[in-house]
Motif scaffolding. Structure first.
Motif, PDB file in Angstrom:
ATOM      1  N   MET A 125      13.008  27.802  -7.208  1.00 51.96           N
ATOM      2  CA  MET A 125      14.201  28.411  -6.613  1.00 51.96           C
ATOM      3  C   MET A 125      15.159  28.887  -7.696  1.00 51.96           C
ATOM      4  SD  MET A 125      15.277  28.613  -3.398  1.00 51.96           S
ATOM      5  CE  MET A 125      15.519  30.310  -3.780  1.00 51.96           C
ATOM      6  N   ARG A 126      15.303  28.041  -8.726  1.00 57.81           N
ATOM      7  CA  ARG A 126      16.192  28.404  -9.837  1.00 57.81           C
ATOM      8  C   ARG A 126      15.676  29.674 -10.524  1.00 57.81           C
ATOM      9  NH1 ARG A 126      19.193  24.625 -11.976  1.00 57.81           N
ATOM     10  NH2 ARG A 126      17.721  23.073 -11.282  1.00 57.81           N
ATOM     11  N   LEU A 127      14.371  29.715 -10.723  1.00 59.31           N
ATOM     12  CA  LEU A 127      13.765  30.892 -11.358  1.00 59.31           C
ATOM     13  C   LEU A 127      14.042  32.142 -10.528  1.00 59.31           C
ATOM     14  CD1 LEU A 127      11.836  32.264 -13.337  1.00 59.31           C
ATOM     15  CD2 LEU A 127       9.947  31.451 -11.966  1.00 59.31           C
ATOM     16  N   SER A 128      13.812  32.022  -9.226  1.00 59.56           N
ATOM     17  CA  SER A 128      14.004  33.163  -8.335  1.00 59.56           C
ATOM     18  C   SER A 128      15.454  33.634  -8.354  1.00 59.56           C
ATOM     19  CB  SER A 128      13.573  32.741  -6.939  1.00 59.56           C
ATOM     20  OG  SER A 128      14.175  33.513  -5.980  1.00 59.56           O
ATOM     21  N   SER A 129      16.378  32.668  -8.337  1.00 62.26           N
ATOM     22  CA  SER A 129      17.796  33.021  -8.307  1.00 62.26           C
ATOM     23  C   SER A 129      18.246  33.645  -9.622  1.00 62.26           C
ATOM     24  CB  SER A 129      18.598  31.774  -7.999  1.00 62.26           C
ATOM     25  OG  SER A 129      19.952  32.056  -7.930  1.00 62.26           O
ATOM     26  N   ASP A 155      10.166  39.089  -5.970  1.00 65.67           N
ATOM     27  CA  ASP A 155       9.338  39.206  -4.768  1.00 65.67           C
ATOM     28  C   ASP A 155       8.017  38.463  -4.932  1.00 65.67           C
ATOM     29  OD1 ASP A 155      10.623  40.621  -2.731  1.00 65.67           O
ATOM     30  OD2 ASP A 155       8.782  41.776  -2.413  1.00 65.67           O
ATOM     31  N   TYR A 156       7.458  38.492  -6.163  1.00 66.06           N
ATOM     32  CA  TYR A 156       6.223  37.736  -6.385  1.00 66.06           C
ATOM     33  C   TYR A 156       6.500  36.239  -6.251  1.00 66.06           C
ATOM     34  CZ  TYR A 156       4.473  42.153  -8.249  1.00 66.06           C
ATOM     35  OH  TYR A 156       4.117  43.457  -8.400  1.00 66.06           O
ATOM     36  N   VAL A 157       7.692  35.814  -6.702  1.00 62.89           N
ATOM     37  CA  VAL A 157       8.059  34.406  -6.529  1.00 62.89           C
ATOM     38  C   VAL A 157       8.226  34.103  -5.034  1.00 62.89           C
ATOM     39  CG1 VAL A 157       9.739  32.623  -7.096  1.00 62.89           C
ATOM     40  CG2 VAL A 157       9.146  34.315  -8.787  1.00 62.89           C
ATOM     41  N   ALA A 158       8.808  35.067  -4.307  1.00 61.25           N
ATOM     42  CA  ALA A 158       8.945  34.881  -2.860  1.00 61.25           C
ATOM     43  C   ALA A 158       7.577  34.762  -2.193  1.00 61.25           C
ATOM     44  CB  ALA A 158       9.743  36.019  -2.256  1.00 61.25           C
ATOM     45  N   ASP A 159       6.570  35.467  -2.743  1.00 61.11           N
ATOM     46  CA  ASP A 159       5.208  35.327  -2.228  1.00 61.11           C
ATOM     47  C   ASP A 159       4.713  33.897  -2.425  1.00 61.11           C
ATOM     48  OD1 ASP A 159       5.149  37.931  -1.514  1.00 61.11           O
ATOM     49  OD2 ASP A 159       3.944  38.626  -3.206  1.00 61.11           O
ATOM     50  N   LEU A 160       5.018  33.344  -3.622  1.00 59.40           N
ATOM     51  CA  LEU A 160       4.607  31.956  -3.869  1.00 59.40           C
ATOM     52  C   LEU A 160       5.279  31.022  -2.872  1.00 59.40           C
ATOM     53  CD1 LEU A 160       4.755  31.566  -7.752  1.00 59.40           C
ATOM     54  CD2 LEU A 160       2.752  31.870  -6.337  1.00 59.40           C
ATOM     55  N   PHE A 161       6.563  31.276  -2.618  1.00 58.13           N
ATOM     56  CA  PHE A 161       7.285  30.449  -1.639  1.00 58.13           C
ATOM     57  C   PHE A 161       6.645  30.569  -0.260  1.00 58.13           C
ATOM     58  CE2 PHE A 161      11.264  30.301  -4.311  1.00 58.13           C
ATOM     59  CZ  PHE A 161      11.271  28.932  -4.381  1.00 58.13           C
ATOM     60  N   GLU A 162       6.249  31.773   0.075  1.00 63.69           N
ATOM     61  CA  GLU A 162       5.650  31.992   1.396  1.00 63.69           C
ATOM     62  C   GLU A 162       4.370  31.187   1.527  1.00 63.69           C
ATOM     63  OE1 GLU A 162       5.040  36.078   2.263  1.00 63.69           O
ATOM     64  OE2 GLU A 162       4.676  35.699   4.380  1.00 63.69           O
ATOM     65  N   GLU A 163       3.600  31.181   0.423  1.00 64.12           N
ATOM     66  CA  GLU A 163       2.341  30.449   0.425  1.00 64.12           C
ATOM     67  C   GLU A 163       2.591  28.934   0.542  1.00 64.12           C
ATOM     68  OE1 GLU A 163      -1.313  30.434  -2.525  1.00 64.12           O
ATOM     69  OE2 GLU A 163       0.044  32.108  -2.807  1.00 64.12           O
ATOM     70  N   ARG A 168       9.986  33.064   3.137  1.00 62.39           N
ATOM     71  CA  ARG A 168      10.249  33.741   1.855  1.00 62.39           C
ATOM     72  C   ARG A 168      11.658  33.428   1.344  1.00 62.39           C
ATOM     73  NH1 ARG A 168       6.666  37.765   0.653  1.00 62.39           N
ATOM     74  NH2 ARG A 168       8.123  38.938  -0.598  1.00 62.39           N
ATOM     75  N   ILE A 169      12.630  33.420   2.239  1.00 61.89           N
ATOM     76  CA  ILE A 169      14.018  33.211   1.800  1.00 61.89           C
ATOM     77  C   ILE A 169      14.487  31.810   2.201  1.00 61.89           C
ATOM     78  CG2 ILE A 169      16.378  34.100   1.895  1.00 61.89           C
ATOM     79  CD1 ILE A 169      14.394  36.015   0.573  1.00 61.89           C
ATOM     80  N   TYR A 170      14.484  31.516   3.479  1.00 59.53           N
ATOM     81  CA  TYR A 170      14.847  30.170   3.938  1.00 59.53           C
ATOM     82  C   TYR A 170      13.562  29.375   4.142  1.00 59.53           C
ATOM     83  CZ  TYR A 170      19.352  32.242   4.936  1.00 59.53           C
ATOM     84  OH  TYR A 170      20.551  32.881   4.831  1.00 59.53           O
TER      85      TYR A 170
END
Lengths: 389, 189
Positions: A125-129, A155-163, A168-170
């Motif tokens: 999350m820190r990386l994404s922010s 967005d690629y980090v958001a993909d990781l979050f989705e996985e 993606r966001i929350y």
């Protein structure tokens, strides 16, 4: 450095300048809330003398949803999907602090695997922010291309979050008692691929942005936070570390698995907008390193959630606590009071923006050129929803 | 150890060690300023994390919590102070830390506590200028009643009871009493 002509300045009465708009000397400008150079829905009411700021007043309230009041009327599990909305670009810290406070008050120990997964989620999350912030900082000073690079990789980090979490966001991943799911198979390799890509991109950002003459000229010497201001204004996080003050909740009071990771304070000395930008850039790289460390050290499998009381009827004994974590802007914490019922008595979200966006920003904006306000504001890194909650 | 020292000068009550790094205690309203100054200047509790007000309506008080943090020992003190709910007034500590003014503005706006002499106290952070209701974070402020009295429904809007509506949509022929029984857990106790 720019030295202002003091003779033009208004007299100060009770700590505030006496401004007579009809004299024609001063102009009032609203910077925000619908301005691309603003961080979130916030407005600065700026009074100018020529192109120099003589007074700045922060206005928030465009996002007020009364989170703290809402939480007083909801059961603990109903509060859980609310808290992540308090800081939009980095919801994980809210989830962690809320869950940690609730677990502490109801004496729940979470399994080791859940702690590793939480550490990973927080660090990702820190990386994404930070990627979003670097893009925003470059954008505020007229380098929109870098903003696009950073947002692509975010967005690629958001993909990781989705996985990992399904969102993606929350994410609503760190629920009381552990986390919601383990890592999917093959996740580690895919994550490492994304990290490699980000490092390559950051290398380019270092060359294009941090060695850029215009960027350096505009940010060096802008918005200096002096050493004595750190204590007086309660400055935390990278804003304090850019002044050489070693403050980091991850190292001062290690939570989850930060005590088993190898890292140190990232500091700078100049304490201006450029030093803060450098500090955050270094922390982005540190964050990637920490993510790699977590993935390498984490046990392969294990229980990731512990048994909690029935969430539909979860009563917590009277008590109070303060759970905190280091978010990208500094100390973030939840102060929770319970009274033995199934709803929290009071939940207070302590965000660093409460001090940074209002009293610090209003102080730093004075004597600044109006064209630097956007850069100054982004360099402090504030999220207004934390102020109004 | 330090608390013993503080107890010699101050009336410290309700001490509770929540965890290793966090201790709560209560001091009377008139000793609060001296307590904050002593902790800040003599015991290195230099960082004020937040100020928060809790409405203890059953006791008739507002419980203010000041969270101080020591960067040397990594220890926090949560200092409580009870003030009368009817005559909600507290001393202003804006001269100790700059951010206190902002927190006091929020407390005045949300709980209606008056801090005499605090700068820009009347400026609301989030409520707009036309707000005429009571301070919204008080326990006796009923959000639903306020919104029913203040705002109005759009014309032509119909409200359905979700349970009733779904029954009519999905099982229009099913007898009403039977469906209610099923929805309430099938009659099981």
């Amino acid at each position: 450095m720019f030295t202002p002509d003091r003779s033009k300045y208004p007299k100060h009465v009770n700590g505030r300048p006496e401004i007579d708009l009809s004299s024609g000397k001063y102009t009032k400008v609203w910077h925000g809330p619908q301005h691309p150079g603003i961080t979130g829905n916030m407005a600065l009411e700026i009074t100018l003398c020529g192109d120099e700021v003589v007074e700045s007043i922060t206005h928030v309230g465009y996002l007020h949803r009364g989170f703290e009041k809402l939480m007083e009327r909801r059961t603990f599990i109903q509060c859980f999907p609310i808290v992540c909305r308090i800081a939009v670009p980095e919801p994980a810290f809210n989830e962690y602090c809320f869950s940690a406070a609730l677990e502490e008050l109801s004496d729940i120990e979470i399994p080791e695997q859940a702690q590793w997964l939480r550490t990973f989620n927080l660090e990702l999350m820190r990386l994404s922010s930070f990627l979003m912030w670097i893009g925003g900082m470059a954008g505020a000073l007229g380098q929109g291309t870098i903003g696009q690079w950073c947002v692509t990789h975010r967005d690629y980090v958001a993909d990781l979050f989705e996985e990992m979490t399904g969102g993606r966001i929350y994410h609503m991943y760190m629920l009381p008692g552990g986390v919601r799911a383990p890592l999917p198979p093959g996740f580690k390799e895919r994550a490492f691929k994304v990290f490699d890509g980000i490092e390559k991109m950051l290398d380019a950002v270092d060359k294009v942005l941090y060695n850029n003459y215009v960027f350096k000229q505009r940010t060096q010497g802008l918005g200096i936070i002096t050493r004595d201001m750190i204590e007086r204004y309660g400055v935390v996080g990278p804003n304090a570390r850019a002044c050489g003050v070693k403050r980091d909740v991850r190292l001062d009071e290690p939570y989850v698995k930060y005590d088993e990771l190898d890292f140190d304070y990232v500091t700078a000395n100049a304490s201006d907008a450029y030093a803060r930008a450098v500090c955050r850039f270094e922390e982005t790289l540190q964050s990637i390193d920490l993510c790699r460390q977590v993935l390498n050290k984490m046990p392969k499998d294990g229980p990731f959630h512990t048994k909690t009381p029935n969430v539909m009827n979860w009563k917590v004994a009277p008590g109070e606590t303060y759970a905190k974590a280091e978010c990208t802007r500094g100390e973030y914490g939840f102060y929770m009071v319970t009274d033995g019922s199934d709803k929290p008595r009071r939940v207070h979200a302590r965000g660093p923006s409460m001090t940074h966006a209002i009293c610090l920003m209003e102080q730093l904006a004075i004597n600044t050129n109006v064209s630097d306000i956007a850069g100054l504001m982004v360099s402090i890194h504030t999220y207004p929803p934390e102020v109004e909650r | 150890m330090m608390l013993e020292k503080l107890k010699q000068t101050f009336t410290v009550t309700e001490v509770k060690e929540q965890k290793k790094n966090l201790t709560f205690f209560t001091v009377p309203k008139e000793q609060m300023e001296m307590m904050l100054i002593t902790l800040r200047d003599h015991h290195d509790y230099k960082h004020l994390s937040f100020i928060v007000g809790i409405d203890m309506i059953e006791d008739g008080v507002f419980k203010l919590t000041y969270m101080l943090y020591n960067y040397e020992t990594n220890h926090s003190f949560g200092i409580h102070c009870n003030i009368d709910r009817e005559k909600a007034e507290m001393d202003s500590f804006h001269h100790l830390w700059e951010q206190v003014g902002t927190y006091q503005r929020e407390l005045r706006e949300m709980l209606g506590i008056n801090f005499e002499g605090s700068p820009r106290l009347e400026e609301n952070l989030s409520l707009d200028e036309g707000w005429d209701g009571p301070p919204p974070m008080r326990r006796d402020f009923d959000t639903k009643e306020y919104s029913n009295n203040t705002y109005f429904q759009r014309e032509g809007r119909v409200n359905y009871d979700p349970r009733e509506y779904m029954r009519e949509q999905l099982y229009p022929t099913f007898p009403k009493t039977e469906s209610d029984k099923l929805l309430n857990g099938g009659g099981k106790k």
